[in-house]
Write a protein that holds these residues in place. Structure first.
Motif, PDB file in Angstrom:
ATOM      1  N   ILE A 150       0.841  -1.202   0.000  1.00  0.00           N
ATOM      2  CA  ILE A 150       0.000   0.000   0.000  1.00  0.00           C
ATOM      3  C   ILE A 150       0.873   1.248   0.000  1.00  0.00           C
ATOM      4  CG2 ILE A 150      -1.619   1.357   1.377  1.00  0.00           C
ATOM      5  CD1 ILE A 150      -2.990  -0.936   0.026  1.00  0.00           C
ATOM      6  N   MET A 151       1.934   1.240   0.820  1.00  0.00           N
ATOM      7  CA  MET A 151       2.800   2.416   0.933  1.00  0.00           C
ATOM      8  C   MET A 151       3.490   2.741  -0.386  1.00  0.00           C
ATOM      9  SD  MET A 151       2.224   3.513   3.889  1.00  0.00           S
ATOM     10  CE  MET A 151       3.394   4.861   3.787  1.00  0.00           C
ATOM     11  N   LYS A 152       3.726   1.746  -1.220  1.00  0.00           N
ATOM     12  CA  LYS A 152       4.369   1.985  -2.518  1.00  0.00           C
ATOM     13  C   LYS A 152       3.491   2.821  -3.440  1.00  0.00           C
ATOM     14  CE  LYS A 152       7.277  -2.152  -2.551  1.00  0.00           C
ATOM     15  NZ  LYS A 152       7.535  -3.473  -3.189  1.00  0.00           N
ATOM     16  N   THR A 153       2.187   2.829  -3.183  1.00  0.00           N
ATOM     17  CA  THR A 153       1.259   3.585  -4.033  1.00  0.00           C
ATOM     18  C   THR A 153       1.009   4.996  -3.510  1.00  0.00           C
ATOM     19  OG1 THR A 153      -0.755   2.896  -2.839  1.00  0.00           O
ATOM     20  CG2 THR A 153       0.097   1.411  -4.544  1.00  0.00           C
ATOM     21  N   LEU A 154       1.627   5.340  -2.378  1.00  0.00           N
ATOM     22  CA  LEU A 154       1.367   6.628  -1.727  1.00  0.00           C
ATOM     23  C   LEU A 154       2.672   7.395  -1.517  1.00  0.00           C
ATOM     24  CD1 LEU A 154      -1.082   5.332   1.038  1.00  0.00           C
ATOM     25  CD2 LEU A 154      -1.725   6.695  -0.966  1.00  0.00           C
ATOM     26  N   PRO A 155       2.609   8.715  -1.355  1.00  0.00           N
ATOM     27  CA  PRO A 155       3.809   9.480  -1.015  1.00  0.00           C
ATOM     28  C   PRO A 155       4.375   9.045   0.334  1.00  0.00           C
ATOM     29  CG  PRO A 155       2.040  10.929  -1.755  1.00  0.00           C
ATOM     30  CD  PRO A 155       1.435   9.584  -1.572  1.00  0.00           C
ATOM     31  N   GLU A 156       5.676   9.139   0.497  1.00  0.00           N
ATOM     32  CA  GLU A 156       6.317   8.729   1.738  1.00  0.00           C
ATOM     33  C   GLU A 156       5.827   9.517   2.948  1.00  0.00           C
ATOM     34  OE1 GLU A 156      10.475   9.091   1.113  1.00  0.00           O
ATOM     35  OE2 GLU A 156      10.648   7.201  -0.004  1.00  0.00           O
ATOM     36  N   ASP A 157       5.479  10.795   2.705  1.00  0.00           N
ATOM     37  CA  ASP A 157       5.110  11.655   3.832  1.00  0.00           C
ATOM     38  C   ASP A 157       3.598  11.833   3.971  1.00  0.00           C
ATOM     39  OD1 ASP A 157       4.763  13.117   1.537  1.00  0.00           O
ATOM     40  OD2 ASP A 157       5.802  14.915   2.239  1.00  0.00           O
ATOM     41  N   THR A 158       2.813  11.003   3.304  1.00  0.00           N
ATOM     42  CA  THR A 158       1.369  11.141   3.433  1.00  0.00           C
ATOM     43  C   THR A 158       0.930  10.794   4.847  1.00  0.00           C
ATOM     44  OG1 THR A 158      -0.751  10.520   2.438  1.00  0.00           O
ATOM     45  CG2 THR A 158       0.811   8.760   2.797  1.00  0.00           C
ATOM     46  N   GLN A 159      -0.207  11.318   5.262  1.00  0.00           N
ATOM     47  CA  GLN A 159      -0.719  11.014   6.588  1.00  0.00           C
ATOM     48  C   GLN A 159      -1.085   9.533   6.675  1.00  0.00           C
ATOM     49  OE1 GLN A 159      -4.469  12.729   7.624  1.00  0.00           O
ATOM     50  NE2 GLN A 159      -5.394  12.388   5.632  1.00  0.00           N
ATOM     51  N   GLN A 160      -0.917   8.946   7.856  1.00  0.00           N
ATOM     52  CA  GLN A 160      -1.159   7.522   8.048  1.00  0.00           C
ATOM     53  C   GLN A 160      -2.589   7.096   7.701  1.00  0.00           C
ATOM     54  OE1 GLN A 160      -0.601   5.905  12.063  1.00  0.00           O
ATOM     55  NE2 GLN A 160       0.853   4.459  11.201  1.00  0.00           N
ATOM     56  N   GLU A 201       5.648  24.423 -10.329  1.00  0.00           N
ATOM     57  CA  GLU A 201       6.962  25.061 -10.211  1.00  0.00           C
ATOM     58  C   GLU A 201       7.789  24.387  -9.121  1.00  0.00           C
ATOM     59  OE1 GLU A 201       7.173  29.514 -10.507  1.00  0.00           O
ATOM     60  OE2 GLU A 201       4.989  29.301 -10.276  1.00  0.00           O
ATOM     61  N   TRP A 202       7.145  24.087  -8.009  1.00  0.00           N
ATOM     62  CA  TRP A 202       7.831  23.458  -6.876  1.00  0.00           C
ATOM     63  C   TRP A 202       8.438  22.114  -7.297  1.00  0.00           C
ATOM     64  CZ3 TRP A 202       9.153  24.840  -1.990  1.00  0.00           C
ATOM     65  CH2 TRP A 202       9.512  23.833  -1.108  1.00  0.00           C
ATOM     66  N   ASP A 203       7.670  21.335  -8.049  1.00  0.00           N
ATOM     67  CA  ASP A 203       8.156  20.020  -8.456  1.00  0.00           C
ATOM     68  C   ASP A 203       9.280  20.121  -9.484  1.00  0.00           C
ATOM     69  OD1 ASP A 203       6.375  18.811  -6.762  1.00  0.00           O
ATOM     70  OD2 ASP A 203       4.842  18.443  -8.277  1.00  0.00           O
ATOM     71  N   ARG A 204       9.260  21.172 -10.301  1.00  0.00           N
ATOM     72  CA  ARG A 204      10.395  21.373 -11.220  1.00  0.00           C
ATOM     73  C   ARG A 204      11.657  21.731 -10.453  1.00  0.00           C
ATOM     74  NH1 ARG A 204       6.447  23.897 -14.553  1.00  0.00           N
ATOM     75  NH2 ARG A 204       7.082  25.980 -13.842  1.00  0.00           N
ATOM     76  N   LEU A 205      11.502  22.486  -9.379  1.00  0.00           N
ATOM     77  CA  LEU A 205      12.655  22.870  -8.560  1.00  0.00           C
ATOM     78  C   LEU A 205      13.127  21.732  -7.658  1.00  0.00           C
ATOM     79  CD1 LEU A 205      11.449  26.444  -7.490  1.00  0.00           C
ATOM     80  CD2 LEU A 205      13.305  25.913  -9.084  1.00  0.00           C
ATOM     81  N   HIS A 206      12.204  20.787  -7.338  1.00  0.00           N
ATOM     82  CA  HIS A 206      12.532  19.653  -6.465  1.00  0.00           C
ATOM     83  C   HIS A 206      12.122  18.353  -7.158  1.00  0.00           C
ATOM     84  CE1 HIS A 206      11.786  23.214  -3.937  1.00  0.00           C
ATOM     85  NE2 HIS A 206      12.759  22.759  -3.176  1.00  0.00           N
ATOM     86  N   PRO A 207      12.798  18.006  -8.251  1.00  0.00           N
ATOM     87  CA  PRO A 207      12.379  16.820  -9.030  1.00  0.00           C
ATOM     88  C   PRO A 207      12.538  15.526  -8.244  1.00  0.00           C
ATOM     89  CG  PRO A 207      14.519  17.636  -9.771  1.00  0.00           C
ATOM     90  CD  PRO A 207      14.002  18.644  -8.788  1.00  0.00           C
ATOM     91  N   SER A 213      11.234  11.057  -8.534  1.00  0.00           N
ATOM     92  CA  SER A 213      10.485   9.996  -9.222  1.00  0.00           C
ATOM     93  C   SER A 213       9.476   9.341  -8.293  1.00  0.00           C
ATOM     94  CB  SER A 213      11.464   8.941  -9.751  1.00  0.00           C
ATOM     95  OG  SER A 213      12.211   8.380  -8.668  1.00  0.00           O
ATOM     96  N   LYS A 214       9.417   9.806  -7.060  1.00  0.00           N
ATOM     97  CA  LYS A 214       8.522   9.208  -6.071  1.00  0.00           C
ATOM     98  C   LYS A 214       7.085   9.676  -6.284  1.00  0.00           C
ATOM     99  CE  LYS A 214      12.209   8.878  -2.629  1.00  0.00           C
ATOM    100  NZ  LYS A 214      12.688   9.332  -1.288  1.00  0.00           N
ATOM    101  N   VAL A 215       6.154   8.920  -5.723  1.00  0.00           N
ATOM    102  CA  VAL A 215       4.728   9.264  -5.807  1.00  0.00           C
ATOM    103  C   VAL A 215       4.488  10.590  -5.101  1.00  0.00           C
ATOM    104  CG1 VAL A 215       2.379   8.522  -5.231  1.00  0.00           C
ATOM    105  CG2 VAL A 215       4.114   6.820  -5.867  1.00  0.00           C
TER     106      VAL A 215
END
Length: 549
Positions: free
Chosen positions: A64-74, A508-514, A516-518
């Motif tokens: 399940i965690m592989k489908t979500l961002p690492e810092d998403t809420q539990q 813009e934020w994602d271009r500045l902080h590229p 490959s993670k979800v």
């Protein structure tokens, strides 16, 4: 002498081995008890992911965690587990065996079951909540208390959050909102990306400081030791979804948390002593219903037939400090997040923004320079904004800042519409507000932003289901500050929505902080991450401009 030292060393080694063995046996016994509980639940056919007697449900989490961002809420991960493993003939609920990371859990995503857990049975808050709240509040507090102690404390503070009293606080809130608007203008002139969440957190710290301590913190524009220590404590807070053991067991954390607590406690203690001195000099000065004055009023009532002490009792000061810290945390953290999500959803739905602005024009006039003055002089006008209120409620439905937890009890079962019964004994019930409020079984177009559902009449398909909207919970343990929170957000939108265009800058934020993670949840880039309560990802990077009228 050498032999004596050798004997002492052997005794110390033996004691250490005994302690390690005892700890191992204790953990083994706890683990066996947890696994046996779930073995029985599985035998009864209770809904849960595939279970292993050795690892419980720990293997169910990584996919399940592989489908979500690492810092998403539990709650996002547990909601996904619930959706994937709930039974077709049962309501939205699963049991989870996450030992040794957590006690046995019931994950509830159904309003029907949530109503039973929090209203019909009024089950207690479980001990697990202390680990989350103690670093922030400093001890047993109104949120984690149970029984008579909770009832006494709740009754003491009730009057400070009545609708009439909150309306009287409008002028104080507008004072801080004008500073917030000034800071937004500064960002508009600079034209650069900034964190709306960060700016809004400091704003709400000043608002809750005024309501709680009856004094201005000015933390939006200058350093304040109390506000800074609390914000720093939140940044250092370790969360349940932190799997990195180096972060989870950072040896510096206890020292940093102790220092932050010392800073907060010292500041609040000085405020308590100052207010107490004012009380002893002139009781007429105690008519305020701020949190600090209500706490002192309760203390003075206990001292009614006793000689008035020259100084505050130390035990009372410690108790009052903990409650004030709780109000400061809860009062600023969740409301700041809600304000950000209101802007996010209004930006994404220009037709809703147009309706909100038109309603504000009708009630407050089109000259926005007069808005603050009108709110101060006629605060009741804020009660004439049904569409603005609907926008706030719909934002809270899609992005609630927290969830609820209750402790199971022997003989207490939850029952769904189809007659299935779920035992609660030995479990912590986690009511996932985000999952309950977006459950497609109960909400038409559950993932869509539709403020009109809060203006619908009974019988309309959009009319909200009973118990389905729970950002402030329901029942005896509902949020004491919900009227204040709604008032804060309403004032903020009225004062800013017609002056500014606030647009997220995630691209813009994602271009500045590229990476490959979800980086999205349910298609939303502004997914909720845990930082105290739930806040927009990456601090909600945005650009702001002055609106052209």
């Amino acid at each position: 002498m050498a032999s004596e030292e050798l004997i002492n060393a052997r005794h110390a080694a033996t004691a250490g081995l005994i302690a390690c063995a005892s700890a191992f046996v204790y953990l083994l016994a706890r683990g066996y008890q947890a696994r046996r509980t779930f073995y029985r639940l599985r035998q009864q056919g209770m809904p849960m992911p595939p279970w292993n007697f050795v690892l419980g449900h720990l293997l169910a989490v990584p996919p399940i965690m592989k489908t979500l961002p690492e810092d998403t809420q539990q709650p996002d991960a547990f909601e996904a587990l619930c959706r994937a493993n709930e039974k077709r003939d049962a309501d939205s609920i699963i049991y989870l065996d996450m030992w040794p990371f957590a006690d046995p859990m019931m994950v509830i995503c159904s309003p029907v079951l949530a109503v039973q857990a929090c209203q019909e049975h009024d089950l207690p808050k479980p001990p697990i909540l202390h680990a989350f709240f103690n670093p922030l509040a400093g001890g047993a507090n109104l949120f984690t208390m149970n029984g008579p102690e909770w009832k006494r404390s709740r009754a003491l503070f009730n009057s400070g959050f009545s609708a009439s009293h909150i309306l009287e606080q409008t002028s104080h809130i507008v004072d801080e909102a004008e500073v917030y608007a000034k800071i937004l203008r500064q960002h508009a002139r600079k034209g650069e990306i900034f964190s709306l969440d960060d700016v809004t957190c400091w704003y709400m710290m000043d608002v809750i400081g005024a309501v709680t301590l009856d004094s201005r913190l000015h933390s939006q524009q200058q350093f304040n030791p109390l506000a800074s220590a609390l914000r720093r404590q939140i940044r250092w807070h370790v969360l349940d979804n932190e799997w990195n053991l180096l972060i989870r067991w950072n040896p510096a954390r206890p020292f940093v948390q102790w220092y932050n607590s010392y800073q907060m406690n010292s500041y609040i203690a000085q405020e308590l002593d100052k207010r107490y001195a004012e009380w002893t000099e002139d009781e007429a000065a105690t008519s305020s219903r701020s949190i600090i004055h209500l706490a002192l009023a309760g203390y003075m009532a206990q001292q009614k037939d006793k000689p008035r002490p020259r100084m505050l009792d130390a035990a009372f000061r410690d108790w009052a400090t903990v409650q004030i810290r709780l109000f400061l945390f809860a009062g600023h953290d969740s409301t700041s997040s809600t304000i950000c999500y209101c802007f996010y959803l209004l930006q994404s739905h220009p037709e809703a923004m147009a309706k909100l602005r038109a309603e504000n024009d009708v009630v407050f006039g089109t000259d926005i320079t007069e808005t603050a003055k009108m709110m101060r002089e006629q605060p009741h006008l804020l009660n004439r904004l049904p569409y603005t209120t609907a926008v706030i409620k719909e934002s809270l439905r899609l992005f609630p800042p927290a969830s609820a937890m209750r402790g199971g009890q022997p003989g207490i079962y939850l029952q769904d519409d189809k007659g299935n019964r779920y035992p609660t004994e030995g479990t912590n019930m986690w009511i996932l507000h985000s999952a309950v409020q977006r459950n497609p079984k109960y909400w038409p177009s559950a993932m869509e932003f539709i403020p009109e559902r809060w203006l619908a009449e009974p019988g309309d398909p959009l009319y909200p289901v009973k118990g389905g909207w729970r950002p402030f919970e329901h029942g005896p343990r509902n949020c004491l500050g919900q009227t204040l929170a709604m008032h804060d957000v309403k004032i903020t939108l009225v004062l800013t929505a017609r002056e500014f265009d606030i647009k997220h800058a995630y691209d813009e934020w994602d271009r500045l902080h590229p990476t490959s993670k979800v980086k999205s949840v349910n298609g939303e880039r502004a997914y909720q991450m845990q930082s105290g309560g739930a806040h927009p990802a990456d601090g909600y990077p945005c650009r702001i401009s002055l609106r052209k009228h």
